[in-house]
Scaffold this active site. Structure first.
Site, PDB file in Angstrom:
ATOM      1  N   ASP A 144       0.855  -1.194   0.000  1.00 45.46           N
ATOM      2  CA  ASP A 144       0.000   0.000   0.000  1.00 45.46           C
ATOM      3  C   ASP A 144       0.885   1.237   0.000  1.00 45.46           C
ATOM      4  O   ASP A 144       1.987   1.234   0.569  1.00 45.46           O
ATOM      5  CB  ASP A 144      -0.906   0.020   1.224  1.00 45.46           C
ATOM      6  CG  ASP A 144      -1.925  -1.113   1.217  1.00 45.46           C
ATOM      7  OD1 ASP A 144      -2.416  -1.443   0.123  1.00 45.46           O
ATOM      8  OD2 ASP A 144      -2.222  -1.656   2.290  1.00 45.46           O
ATOM      9  N   ASP A 178      -7.141  -1.432  -4.399  1.00 40.40           N
ATOM     10  CA  ASP A 178      -8.191  -1.068  -3.445  1.00 40.40           C
ATOM     11  C   ASP A 178      -9.112  -0.002  -4.036  1.00 40.40           C
ATOM     12  O   ASP A 178     -10.334  -0.046  -3.857  1.00 40.40           O
ATOM     13  CB  ASP A 178      -7.581  -0.537  -2.141  1.00 40.40           C
ATOM     14  CG  ASP A 178      -6.726  -1.572  -1.434  1.00 40.40           C
ATOM     15  OD1 ASP A 178      -7.031  -2.769  -1.550  1.00 40.40           O
ATOM     16  OD2 ASP A 178      -5.760  -1.174  -0.756  1.00 40.40           O
TER      17      ASP A 178
END
Length: 214
Positions: A144, A178
């Site tokens: 991320d 995401d």
């Protein structure tokens, strides 16, 4: 929308997702941050579990999670194929394609990254290291990097439970995959009637029949 166009969406999202993850993994040490704006940073973190960092406890928790993701992606893929076959709406197929691409992007991390990368603790990871990777197959961590701390400060004392505490909005760090999943889900919610027009029409017909017989 044709399956070919849906596949192009999937390929494009996967390319952007994996290119950004490879770049972060091979240029950033874990926890390294570059502030782009006051409200946006590139911050390298790794997620061992699900959304919001939730984890399945136990020795086999990661394996269970990755296996579940693999089963889920098969289901989403069938949903996409079936929707195209039934001439589903453009909104519906686009949304499913985005959800599929996002889920697949994170599955790549979970399945392979532990094998092809070394760890990033205090160092920039090497791709395909001479020694073993930081994990094993099916035990990779999701990369991320997108961080949007839109507001940070102390909450007013009158707010129940959290009053007086330091708070950051929006605190979770996420990635392109995401984002694709989130956009796909929001498309289904915001354009529900356009995404499922046939079901809406059937529902209206049922309502008319009920009203006619009442």
């Amino acid at each position: 929308m044709s399956l070919k166009k849906a596949s192009l969406i999937i390929i494009l999202v996967l390319l952007i997702d994996q290119i950004t993850k490879f770049y972060i993994k091979t240029n950033f040490a874990l926890g390294e941050e570059i502030k782009v704006f006051e409200w946006f940073s590139i911050l390298f973190v790794e997620n061992e579990g699900m959304a919001w960092g939730a984890r399945i406890p136990g020795e086999y928790g990661k394996l269970i999670l990755t296996s579940f993701r693999l089963v889920a992606i098969v289901g989403i893929g069938y949903w996409l194929w079936d929707s195209v076959r039934k001439n589903g709406s453009k909104i519906l197929i686009t949304a499913i394609a985005l959800i599929f691409a996002g889920a697949f992007g994170n599955i790549i991390d979970s399945v392979f990254y532990g094998v092809i990368f070394e760890h990033s603790y205090g160092q920039v990871a090497e791709l395909v290291p001479a020694a073993e990777g930081y994990g094993t197959l099916m035990h990779g961590k999701v990369v991320d990097m997108l961080y949007f701390p839109l507001w940070s400060g102390y909450l007013p004392e009158w707010i129940p439970f959290w009053g007086g505490n330091y708070f950051t909005f929006f605190e979770p760090v996420f990635n392109i995959a995401d984002s694709a999943i989130t956009v796909g889900v929001f498309l289904l919610i915001l354009f529900n009637k356009r995404a499922f027009p046939a079901e809406d029409e059937q529902g209206e017909e049922r309502n008319k029949k009920v009203q006619a017989t009442s």
